[in-house]
Design a protein around this motif. Structure first.
Motif, short mmCIF file in Angstrom:
data_model
loop_
_atom_site.label_atom_id
_atom_site.label_comp_id
_atom_site.label_asym_id
_atom_site.label_seq_id
_atom_site.Cartn_x
_atom_site.Cartn_y
_atom_site.Cartn_z
N TRP A 506 13.67 -4.13 -10.69
CA TRP A 506 12.94 -3.17 -9.86
C TRP A 506 11.46 -3.53 -9.80
CZ3 TRP A 506 13.27 0.00 -6.05
CH2 TRP A 506 12.22 0.89 -5.78
N GLU A 507 10.88 -3.94 -10.93
CA GLU A 507 9.49 -4.37 -10.93
C GLU A 507 9.29 -5.57 -10.00
OE1 GLU A 507 6.47 -3.19 -13.39
OE2 GLU A 507 7.64 -1.83 -12.13
N HIS A 508 10.24 -6.50 -10.04
CA HIS A 508 10.16 -7.67 -9.17
C HIS A 508 10.12 -7.23 -7.70
CE1 HIS A 508 10.74 -11.86 -7.97
NE2 HIS A 508 11.73 -11.48 -7.18
N TYR A 509 10.97 -6.29 -7.35
CA TYR A 509 10.95 -5.79 -5.97
C TYR A 509 9.63 -5.07 -5.67
CZ TYR A 509 11.56 -2.80 -1.99
OH TYR A 509 11.36 -2.17 -0.78
N SER A 510 9.13 -4.30 -6.65
CA SER A 510 7.90 -3.54 -6.43
C SER A 510 6.72 -4.47 -6.14
CB SER A 510 7.58 -2.69 -7.67
OG SER A 510 8.61 -1.76 -7.91
N TYR A 511 6.70 -5.62 -6.78
CA TYR A 511 5.63 -6.57 -6.56
C TYR A 511 5.84 -7.42 -5.31
CZ TYR A 511 2.98 -5.93 -10.91
OH TYR A 511 2.17 -5.44 -11.91
N SER A 741 -1.69 -1.25 -11.26
CA SER A 741 -1.15 -0.72 -10.00
C SER A 741 0.13 0.08 -10.21
CB SER A 741 -0.88 -1.88 -9.02
OG SER A 741 0.09 -2.78 -9.55
N GLN A 742 0.32 0.64 -11.42
CA GLN A 742 1.57 1.32 -11.73
C GLN A 742 1.61 2.79 -11.30
OE1 GLN A 742 -0.60 0.24 -13.99
NE2 GLN A 742 -1.30 2.11 -15.00
N VAL A 743 0.44 3.41 -11.14
CA VAL A 743 0.38 4.83 -10.80
C VAL A 743 0.56 5.02 -9.30
CG1 VAL A 743 -1.11 6.88 -10.82
CG2 VAL A 743 -1.11 5.32 -12.77
N ASN A 747 0.56 9.97 -1.69
CA ASN A 747 1.51 9.55 -0.65
C ASN A 747 2.62 8.66 -1.19
OD1 ASN A 747 0.02 10.87 1.47
ND2 ASN A 747 -1.46 9.19 1.39
N ASN A 748 2.69 8.57 -2.53
CA ASN A 748 3.70 7.77 -3.23
C ASN A 748 3.48 6.26 -3.08
OD1 ASN A 748 5.91 7.95 -5.03
ND2 ASN A 748 7.31 7.29 -3.41
N ASN A 749 2.27 5.87 -2.66
CA ASN A 749 1.92 4.46 -2.65
C ASN A 749 1.30 4.08 -3.99
OD1 ASN A 749 2.67 3.96 0.10
ND2 ASN A 749 0.80 5.01 0.74
N PRO A 799 -1.59 1.94 4.76
CA PRO A 799 -2.72 2.42 3.96
C PRO A 799 -2.66 1.90 2.52
CG PRO A 799 -1.07 4.14 4.21
CD PRO A 799 -0.62 3.00 5.07
N ILE A 800 -3.83 1.63 1.95
CA ILE A 800 -3.95 1.19 0.56
C ILE A 800 -4.97 2.09 -0.12
CG2 ILE A 800 -4.54 -0.69 -1.00
CD1 ILE A 800 -3.92 -2.64 1.26
N CYS A 801 -4.58 2.69 -1.22
CA CYS A 801 -5.47 3.55 -1.98
C CYS A 801 -6.02 2.75 -3.16
CB CYS A 801 -4.73 4.79 -2.47
SG CYS A 801 -5.83 6.08 -3.11
N ILE A 802 -7.34 2.73 -3.32
CA ILE A 802 -8.01 1.91 -4.32
C ILE A 802 -8.85 2.82 -5.21
CG2 ILE A 802 -9.59 -0.03 -4.69
CD1 ILE A 802 -8.93 -0.80 -1.71
N SER A 803 -8.79 2.54 -6.51
CA SER A 803 -9.53 3.33 -7.49
C SER A 803 -10.50 2.44 -8.24
CB SER A 803 -8.55 4.00 -8.47
OG SER A 803 -9.24 4.57 -9.55
N TYR A 804 -11.71 2.99 -8.47
CA TYR A 804 -12.69 2.29 -9.31
C TYR A 804 -13.60 3.34 -9.94
CZ TYR A 804 -16.79 -0.29 -10.79
OH TYR A 804 -17.82 -0.79 -11.55
#
Length: 826
Positions: A506-511, A741-743, A747-749, A799-804
């Motif tokens: 599943w991780e492989h698919y997620s990436y 990038s695990q969280v 929007n579930n992205n 859309p891409i959500c970015i945190s810093y």
């Protein structure tokens, strides 16, 4: 609590701790004696003066003396063949491995009494009669036999040259080219030896050269501890054969895996003789050795019970390889090797600025590790080297079409290595692959998926026989032959291995977003693991905490134990926290995969219902820590190496600062109680957990402890003894200091977190080529601890959500188009 109970509890704890400490001491002593017994047969006769002035490249391991023990030798590999090069002068030793050289054979180890006695064992555990449950489980659930056979060393090539007093010596391993080199001067002549193991050629290539003609004299032969013969090849006098079969030296039992190796010589000038299993070369201008090996192992896709004869002749396989290689010269082989290796390695570049960079260029790698111990800080050059060494090891030990990396990767020098150098599925095998996706080595994850798929029919038999369940299961270890029953002792009755392994596809698919892989390989693995879990779980009785919820029984929190109210020390229980967290992870992932593929809606609904009946992760009212078991038992070993009940923090995403702050705080208290020391792999796991809590200083502190205390001279991780998972876990941890990038966002992205656990000790640098979930390439540059620039390259629109620094922004991604991010945007 009465005084009698306190005294009995303390006595039990003291006895347990003393017994465990003595056993560890005995194991270490025995390992040391075995090492001495082997090494007494190898010493380099030469007197050696090191190179006077070193120049150490940023991504090279450099030493000024040959290795004296195996843990100082330098590893080479191509996924199938592995070698440890000692770098001797008068006496050189190269120890070889072939990834399929396992003792044993396919078998049916499943105890037929299992499903008959399982209900009684479950009842005893619910009643708190753990000792009785252990005794019954030991006789009815354990595998027959309880042990697996080991992965073995292929053998050693022993070479000698008549150079007894040399100077200007150095040896190195270049991580950028995967080439090992040794050089020195003898009587004014410079001698150079270059070695690599090529994936395209499926061979090790060694070239001896000198800056004077006719200066090379060399003798060599094959050695092995048992079950072998070293022979002159009757078909080719330039070839020396190693042939054998596991068990051929014994008088009883079936013989095991057959193996062969060929060492072939190509000369420029000089003379060669080959007699009685020994090749002698005199007066050569240049010597090239090609070495290949093979076994009659049928391959993961062909293993079955009962075993079928493969018809594979390993000597024929080796000869065919040599025939192919005869068409290429040394430079062609070298160039093909470098191109193949750099196709993977060059994807990620890490540059950590260091004001003392020039200083470290003159320090050998083993000395650099020793210097670190007194500094309380890691030279940035060593962090970069250690990070890339982990990637180097994965490229060298895990290639598509071959076996996955085992407990020692590809390298093991004994006939009976520690823990059989097996596939340990209660953390170690999984940790081997934590850096695969994140550090852009996604294809190298495939051997793990292939092993997992191969285990399914064996695991289905175990599920039916022992548990009366559908689906498939594996316990805390497995081997090359599909062993899936409980092994070793009752601590091996931990049927969560399949559920945890199912996280990886599943991780492989997620990436990667590879939908075809999800459908054809990941989904069957995940569905079968989930099917077993739903059949295995049992409802908690009305007189117990969480009555009516579903739980695992029997259960362990791997390798840890607790004290029952009676004062009895036990590890056998029901409903360990880790079980529930693994199950929640599996069911959530399966439901999402099933929805994406629009498959099996009825079973998906069963999984959704089961999720609602799982026990939530609990916080102890007494300690404020995450509870490790379903009841708040007293721990026997607060600093235990496993931190199993924080699976939900890492490698899962169930605990996070953003979404579950209370659990995150409890996880922090748990990590503090576990302490900042431990075995090599344990430290690597805890670094990853501190990263998830965004505590870069604590992560760095444990990384320092790992490198300074648990790293061998050749940068191998030290449990002790050597276990490779600490290398892989630490590589992933260094990457997750810089990118997570695990969280999921609202929007579930996947939320792209930049520099989430950056320490002040690595406050300037850059990294390129990392991967985030959602198949996004990420490059990051920072200075004075502040983000300067990040570049994101998405593989799809959206859309891409970015945190810093605790703030978030959203940008619109366009497939293949660079997105530039700076700190001013937050």
């Amino acid at each position: 609590m009465n005084k009698k109970f306190i005294n009995s509890t303390l006595l039990a704890l003291l006895c347990f701790t003393q017994s465990q400490a003595q056993q560890q001491k005995n194991n270490a002593t025995a390992a040391s004696q075995r090492q001495q017994k082997i090494d007494q047969f190898w010493t380099d006769r030469a007197q050696i003066k090191p190179l006077e002035k070193l120049s150490v490249a940023p991504l090279s391991l450099v030493y000024t003396l040959p290795a004296k023990v195996w843990e100082e030798a330098l590893p080479l590999g191509n996924g199938q063949l592995g070698a440890m090069v000692f770098g001797g002068v008068a006496d050189e030793r190269i120890q070889f491995n072939e990834s399929t050289l396992w003792a044993g054979a396919p078998q049916d180890p499943n105890n037929p009494k299992g499903k008959t006695y399982l209900p009684r064992i479950q009842q005893l555990l619910f009643e708190g009669k753990n000792k009785e449950a252990v005794e019954l489980a030991d006789s009815t659930l354990m595998g027959i036999p309880k042990r697996i056979k080991p992965y073995q060393s292929l053998g050693e090539l022993w070479l000698d040259m008549p150079h007894l007093q040399v100077e200007q010596y150095q040896r190195s391993l270049d991580l950028e080219t995967a080439i090992q080199q040794s050089s020195y001067q003898y009587k004014g002549i410079k001698y150079t030896r270059e070695s690599f193991i090529s994936a395209p050629a499926n061979a090790m290539v060694i070239q001896y050269s000198a800056n004077k003609k006719q200066a090379l004299d060399l003798n060599f032969s094959w050695k092995r501890a048992q079950d072998f013969a070293c022979l002159t090849d009757p078909k080719d006098p330039s070839q020396l054969l190693l042939q054998g079969q596991i068990g051929q030296s014994g008088s009883e039992g079936e013989k095991g895996t057959k193996f062969s190796a060929i060492a072939k010589v190509f000369l420029k000038g000089g003379r060669l003789t080959n007699t009685a299993g020994r090749i002698t070369i005199t007066g050569a201008d240049e010597i090239t050795l090609l070495i290949t090996a093979a076994t009659d192992y049928p391959g993961l896709k062909q293993i079955s019970y009962p075993a079928k004869k493969t018809g594979i002749d390993p000597l024929v396989s080796c000869r065919e390889t040599m025939r192919t290689l005869a068409k290429s010269d040394y430079q062609q082989l070298k160039q093909a090797h470098i191109a193949d290796y750099q196709h993977f390695f060059k994807r990620v570049q890490l540059d950590l600025a260091d004001a003392e960079q020039q200083k470290w260029k003159q320090v050998p790698t083993d000395s650099l590790i020793k210097l670190t111990r007194g500094q309380q800080q890691i030279p940035s050059a060593l962090i970069s080297k250690f990070f890339q060494f982990g990637r180097y090891l994965l490229i060298s030990s895990s290639r598509p079409g071959h076996m996955p990396a085992n407990l020692q990767g590809l390298w093991a020098w004994q006939m009976d290595p520690p823990w059989n150098a097996d596939f340990h599925t209660n953390i170690n095998l999984q940790m081997n692959y934590w850096p695969a996706e994140l550090t852009n080595l996604s294809e190298l994850h495939q051997p793990l998926f292939d092993l997992t798929s191969a285990l399914i029919p064996f695991g289905e038999r175990t599920a039916r026989t022992i548990y009366g369940a559908r689906g498939w299961v594996v316990h805390h270890l497995t081997d090359a032959w599909g062993y899936t029953a409980p092994a070793d002792g009752v601590q091996g009755i931990w049927p969560m291995g399949s559920a945890w392994l199912a996280q990886h596809p599943w991780e492989h698919y997620s990436y990667t977003g590879d939908r075809q892989f999800l459908k054809e390989q990941a989904y069957p693995i995940m569905k079968g693991a989930a099917r077993f879990i739903l059949d295995f779980m049992i409802q908690i009785p009305s007189d117990k905490p969480f009555a009516g919820y579903w739980t695992t029984n029997p259960s362990h929190s791997p390798e840890n134990s607790f004290i029952l109210p009676s004062g009895e020390v036990s590890s056998f229980t029901y409903g360990a926290t880790m079980d529930t967290q693994i199950i929640r992870d599996l069911l959530q992932n399966y439901i999402e995969a099933s929805t994406l593929l629009d498959n099996d809606p009825d079973f998906r609904q069963e999984c959704q219902a089961a999720l609602q009946k799982l026990i939530p992760t609990q916080i102890s009212k007494e300690t404020g820590r995450i509870m490790e078991w379903i009841e708040d038992y007293q721990e026997t070993e607060v600093n235990h190496r496993h931190t199993s009940h924080l699976f939900g923090l890492h490698p899962s995403n169930q605990i996070s600062i953003a979404n579950t702050p209370d659990l995150a705080e409890a996880a922090k208290k748990t990590l503090l109680s576990r302490g900042d020391h431990g075995t090599g792999w344990s430290l690597a796991w805890k670094i990853n957990m501190w990263n998830r809590l965004h505590d870069g200083e604590h992560s760095y502190k444990l990384l320092y402890n790992l490198i300074s205390e648990k790293t061998l001279p050749n940068l191998f991780d030290n449990h002790p003894p050597f276990q490779i998972d600490g290398n892989f876990g630490a590589t992933a941890a260094i990457a997750e200091m810089l990118l997570q990038s695990q969280v999921r966002d609202k929007n579930n992205n996947y939320l792209i977190e930049l520099l989430p656990a950056l320490s002040k000790h690595i406050n300037k640098g850059s990294i390129t080529g990392l991967k985030a979930r959602g198949n996004i390439s990420v490059n990051i540059q920072w200075s004075n601890g502040v983000l300067e620039n990040a570049e994101l390259i998405p593989s799809k629109n959206g859309p891409i959500c970015i945190s810093y620094a605790g703030k978030q922004i959203q940008v619109e991604g366009i497939k293949g188009k660079s997105i530039q991010i700076t700190s001013q945007m937050f």
